[in-house]
Design a protein around this motif. Structure first.
Motif, mmCIF file in Angstrom:
data_model
loop_
_atom_site.group_PDB
_atom_site.id
_atom_site.type_symbol
_atom_site.label_atom_id
_atom_site.label_comp_id
_atom_site.label_asym_id
_atom_site.label_seq_id
_atom_site.Cartn_x
_atom_site.Cartn_y
_atom_site.Cartn_z
ATOM 1 N N GLU A 58 -11.406 15.757 9.944
ATOM 2 C CA GLU A 58 -10.920 15.405 8.913
ATOM 3 C C GLU A 58 -11.899 15.997 7.627
ATOM 4 O O GLU A 58 -11.284 16.601 6.584
ATOM 5 N N ILE A 59 -13.125 15.984 8.056
ATOM 6 C CA ILE A 59 -14.213 16.746 7.283
ATOM 7 C C ILE A 59 -14.086 17.942 6.920
ATOM 8 O O ILE A 59 -13.934 18.688 5.791
ATOM 9 N N ALA A 60 -13.686 18.802 7.955
ATOM 10 C CA ALA A 60 -13.430 20.274 8.126
ATOM 11 C C ALA A 60 -12.069 20.692 7.267
ATOM 12 O O ALA A 60 -12.250 21.545 6.303
ATOM 13 N N ILE A 61 -11.230 19.919 7.439
ATOM 14 C CA ILE A 61 -9.742 19.941 6.782
ATOM 15 C C ILE A 61 -9.919 19.785 5.134
ATOM 16 O O ILE A 61 -9.485 20.510 4.570
ATOM 17 N N ALA A 62 -10.849 18.690 4.779
ATOM 18 C CA ALA A 62 -10.867 18.346 3.335
ATOM 19 C C ALA A 62 -11.782 19.846 2.592
ATOM 20 O O ALA A 62 -11.400 20.209 1.674
ATOM 21 N N ARG A 63 -12.910 20.090 3.457
ATOM 22 C CA ARG A 63 -13.476 21.267 2.870
ATOM 23 C C ARG A 63 -12.704 22.492 2.860
ATOM 24 O O ARG A 63 -12.819 23.183 1.619
ATOM 25 N N ARG A 64 -12.000 22.676 3.818
ATOM 26 C CA ARG A 64 -11.134 23.877 3.663
ATOM 27 C C ARG A 64 -10.013 23.704 2.670
ATOM 28 O O ARG A 64 -9.884 25.006 2.096
ATOM 29 N N ASP A 86 -9.249 18.868 -10.481
ATOM 30 C CA ASP A 86 -8.033 18.755 -9.996
ATOM 31 C C ASP A 86 -8.135 18.158 -8.452
ATOM 32 O O ASP A 86 -7.007 18.171 -7.832
ATOM 33 N N ILE A 87 -9.086 18.149 -7.751
ATOM 34 C CA ILE A 87 -9.412 17.462 -6.553
ATOM 35 C C ILE A 87 -9.551 16.047 -6.478
ATOM 36 O O ILE A 87 -10.217 15.207 -7.169
ATOM 37 N N SER A 88 -8.779 15.288 -5.701
ATOM 38 C CA SER A 88 -8.710 13.896 -5.592
ATOM 39 C C SER A 88 -10.114 13.549 -5.039
ATOM 40 O O SER A 88 -10.766 13.982 -4.285
ATOM 41 N N SER A 89 -10.444 12.310 -5.273
ATOM 42 C CA SER A 89 -11.457 11.565 -5.116
ATOM 43 C C SER A 89 -11.684 11.428 -3.576
ATOM 44 O O SER A 89 -12.716 11.558 -2.864
ATOM 45 N N ASP A 90 -10.520 11.328 -3.002
ATOM 46 C CA ASP A 90 -10.658 10.886 -1.722
ATOM 47 C C ASP A 90 -11.062 12.200 -0.670
ATOM 48 O O ASP A 90 -11.885 12.315 0.179
ATOM 49 N N ILE A 91 -10.405 13.262 -1.085
ATOM 50 C CA ILE A 91 -10.693 14.765 -0.638
ATOM 51 C C ILE A 91 -12.217 15.028 -0.738
ATOM 52 O O ILE A 91 -12.777 15.671 0.218
ATOM 53 N N LEU A 92 -12.771 14.980 -1.921
ATOM 54 C CA LEU A 92 -14.115 14.902 -2.108
ATOM 55 C C LEU A 92 -14.997 14.491 -1.681
ATOM 56 O O LEU A 92 -15.880 14.849 -1.103
ATOM 57 N N THR A 93 -14.783 13.034 -1.327
ATOM 58 C CA THR A 93 -15.438 12.072 -0.453
ATOM 59 C C THR A 93 -15.694 12.582 0.988
ATOM 60 O O THR A 93 -16.747 12.780 1.521
#
Length: 346
Positions: free
Chosen positions: A312-318, A264-271
């Motif tokens: 931005e990396i920290a936000i995606a991981r969180r 359920d996680i988008s590719s953009d966030i995973l990347t």
């Protein structure tokens, strides 16, 4: 009810007891008012009243007036109330719940009421916490406990049990025969121990709040804070650490749960989350998504972290970690391998 038509004669020679006086006042008040007063008295007081009301004699109006005045003083000092046969039963029903009335009148035993309530209370616990507790019990005991739980909650608990034990427990539950009262009582004492642990867990508000704060931080910050806290209290660290879940903890998740989460996680966030991550972490995530999505993300990751804001990396991981916590709280995934699953997979 008392026969007020016969009032007016001489007072009976035998004086009224305190219980009989209270019963007389209650009966004179009527159901509505008397029922509202019952909440102020203990079960023992009410039981005493019920027993003594059976022999209550007729009381003339002038004596009743004196009793009312006397009762006002006793009531402000906390004295108990009493009551009488059929009339008291309807008064009880006005001010108490059906279960409380049944218990007072001896319609149900204390154990029966206790037996019903423990399963309701158990259903308010955390399925993961209960599943971990049940792993310490014999499979037949677990089967009985599952059979007593509400079905929807029991299903969530069952999914917390490792695959290697789950089939055996399901089979035992299907073929469960009647349990002797003595065996049931022993098991239910174990459940009471579990309820005590659940209550202790619910009351750990402080450790939960600290964990929630740390779940909003990056791993280096969390490691620093835990090290600092451990220098003061190892016990506090042991309370907080199990409640912390960060992006790096994805590697501790069962593969099935990781797949469900990342689906359920988008590719953009995973990347974005995988930029700058260790090779082992990157492989754990990429192995949990579709081949097509993997190829796309691997292609994007070749650009490295140049020009990427670390925030931005920290936000995606969180975001991924918070979604994992949400799904785990709803019983859909597990954040960590349960006992037995890790060794079975190895």
């Amino acid at each position: 009810m008392m026969d007020f038509d016969d009032f007016g004669g001489a007072l009976a020679e035998k004086p009224l007891t305190q219980a009989e006086k209270a019963a007389a006042v209650l009966l004179a008040m009527g159901k509505g008012v008397a029922g509202r007063l019952l909440k102020y008295f203990t079960q023992a007081e009410l039981q005493t009243i019920i027993g003594s009301a059976q022999t209550l004699r007729a009381i003339p109006p002038d004596e009743l007036l004196g009793l009312v005045a006397e009762f006002e003083d006793l009531f402000t000092e906390g004295a108990g109330l009493m009551d009488n046969a059929k009339a008291i039963e309807s008064i009880l029903e006005e001010g108490l719940t059906p279960d409380e009335v049944d218990s007072l009148l001896g319609r149900r035993t204390t154990f029966q009421a206790y037996e019903t309530s423990i399963w309701d209370r158990l259903g308010e616990g955390d399925p993961a916490f209960i599943g971990k507790f049940l792993l310490r019990e014999h499979p037949q005991t677990v089967a009985y406990i599952l059979s007593m739980m509400p079905s929807s909650f029991g299903a969530k608990v069952l999914m917390q049990i490792p695959d290697g034990r789950r089939a055996d427990i399901m089979n035992r539950t299907v073929n469960l025969k009647s349990v002797s009262p003595k065996a049931a009582q022993i098991i239910e004492k174990q459940v009471m121990t579990l309820l005590t642990e659940i209550d202790a867990e619910k009351n750990s508000i402080g450790s939960t709040k600290v964990a929630e704060l740390m779940n909003e931080m990056d791993k280096p910050q969390v490691d620093t804070l835990l090290t600092s806290l451990e220098s003061i209290s190892r016990e506090s660290v042991n309370k907080v650490r199990p409640k912390i879940f960060l992006f790096d903890d994805l590697m501790l998740m069962p593969q099935r749960s990781r797949v469900m989460l990342l689906n359920d996680i988008s590719s953009d966030i995973l990347t974005m989350a995988l930029r700058g991550s260790a090779a082992e972490m990157r492989e754990a995530v990429l192995a949990s998504i579709s081949p097509r999505q993997r190829r796309m993300i691997e292609s994007d990751l070749q650009s490295g972290t140049a020009g990427i804001n670390p925030r931005e990396i920290a936000i995606a991981r969180r975001a991924i970690a918070q979604e994992a916590i949400r799904l785990a709280n709803s019983g859909q995934i597990q954040l960590k391998e349960t006992e037995g699953e890790g060794s079975a997979a190895a």
